[in-house]
Design an enzyme around this catalytic site. Structure first.
Site, PDB file in Angstrom:
ATOM      1  N   LYS A 258      28.838  13.278  47.803  1.00 27.37           N
ATOM      2  CA  LYS A 258      28.487  14.640  47.272  1.00 27.37           C
ATOM      3  C   LYS A 258      27.679  15.088  48.309  1.00 27.37           C
ATOM      4  CE  LYS A 258      29.123  13.109  42.753  1.00 27.37           C
ATOM      5  NZ  LYS A 258      28.381  12.593  41.284  1.00 27.37           N
TER       6      LYS A 258
ATOM      7  N   GLN B  24      22.990  10.862  38.771  1.00 22.66           N
ATOM      8  CA  GLN B  24      24.014  10.074  38.917  1.00 22.66           C
ATOM      9  C   GLN B  24      24.122   9.093  37.728  1.00 22.66           C
ATOM     10  OE1 GLN B  24      26.498  10.666  41.190  1.00 22.66           O
ATOM     11  NE2 GLN B  24      27.813   9.149  40.248  1.00 22.66           N
TER      12      GLN B  24
ATOM     13  N   ASP C 119      25.717  19.682  36.657  1.00 24.55           N
ATOM     14  CA  ASP C 119      26.972  18.849  36.092  1.00 24.55           C
ATOM     15  C   ASP C 119      27.121  19.283  34.558  1.00 24.55           C
ATOM     16  OD1 ASP C 119      28.116  16.678  37.398  1.00 24.55           O
ATOM     17  OD2 ASP C 119      26.461  15.301  36.923  1.00 24.55           O
TER      18      ASP C 119
END
Ligand code: NAD
Length: 279
Positions: free
Chosen positions: A49, A93, A116
């Site tokens: 990422k 994460q 997200d």
């Protein structure tokens, strides 16, 4: 023989497009990723990422916290990023170490920085079909792939296997919002193959290798494999028995090179969009 849906190629196209658009911006989008603990798969995902964000010309910061990080420390970091103007997208994460409950933190991220799309406000907006600030990356990437290959969603029978909050549920909702007739199946579903055989679009997100076999697929169906499983030799594979299913499907995604790269491309798109939205 199925047409292969090339997620790597589409992802490269999307990433190049964002890179070009970013060059023209006065200020760069900022992606902040929080990694707690030492999960080896998470470390690889986060590195990727970071790399893609840097390639796109973004400012990318990874906050690495130790395995035994406490709740207050993590909340303080989220709070400070919420108040940091340079942080457009904040990504926590997952999974977190066992002593931390992700839902104690995901709803503390500012929904306008929730890259997200996991915040309850964004999940609710998705459910209401009311423009979430971000759409979860994997479902968003799958829709982009269906769009690229001109797969008709409206009126299609779509079967989603797996009901996680990050893939199965938001994906089913997105397909419903696009007027598919959606069936969700999961670990307690009975007569699975009777259901999967009805699917014009079959999407599997279970993490069970080869759970989708040729006899479970309707001829000409679109088969999307979300699963990522590393076998004993370190090789990546998916949920679908690719070599056999490709003989009967109309379209199919490979693993690797299908949904995975689309997830990253969506993350970069989401970060860019949050930055633009703020301006
Ligand atoms: P999860 O691991 O949280 O849950 C798995 C889901 O599969 C559950 O809803 C469960 O009900 C269902 N399931 C399990 N066994 C089943 C069975 N035998 N029959 C029917 N359903 C069954 O789900 P997740 O986090 O969405 O991850 C699923 C897979 O997708 C994993 O392999 C993960 O690594 C992968 N993944 C890939 C990407 C990507 O970018 N390609 C992104 C996210 C997750």
């Amino acid at each position: 023989m199925a047409q292969i849906m090339d997620g790597k190629a589409l992802s490269n196209k999307i990433l190049n497009d964002i890179k070009e658009k970013t060059r023209l911006l006065k200020t760069k989008p900022g992606l902040c990723v929080i990694l707690v603990g030492n999960n080896p798969a998470s470390q690889i995902y986060v590195k990727n990422k970071e790399k893609q964000a840097q390639n796109a010309g973004f400012n990318s910061t990874v906050y690495k916290l130790s395995e035994n990080t406490g709740k207050d420390e993590l909340l303080n970091l989220i709070n400070s990023l919420n108040n940091d103007d340079a942080a457009d997208g904040i990504l926590l994460q997952l999974p977190l170490p066992k002593h931390l409950n992700p839902y104690d933190f995901l709803d503390k991220i500012d929904p306008k920085k929730d890259v997200d799309g996991f915040h309850p406000i964004n999940a609710g907006k998705l459910m209401l079909n009311e423009n979430p600030y971000s759409i979860p990356c994997t479902p968003k990437g799958i829709l982009a792939l269906l769009d690229e290959y001109k797969i008709r969603i409206e009126g299609a029978n779509a079967v989603v296997l797996g009901r996680s909050n990050i893939v199965g549920k938001p994906l089913a909702q997105l397909l419903l919002n696009k007027n598919a007739t959606v069936t969700m199946a999961h670990s307690k579903t009975k007569n699975l193959s009777e259901i999967t055989k009805q699917a014009d679009i079959l999407i599997s997100a279970t993490g069970c290798p080869d759970i989708i076999t040729k006899d479970m697929v309707k001829e000409g169906a679109v088969v999307i494999d979300v699963g990522i499983i590393r076998d004993d030799n370190g090789k990546l594979r998916g949920d679908v028995d690719f070599n056999n299913v490709k003989e009967i499907a109309g379209f199919i995604t490979p693993v690797p090179g299908g949904v995975g790269p689309m997830t990253i491309a969506s993350l970069i798109q989401n970060t860019y969009n949050l930055h633009i939205f703020k301006e």
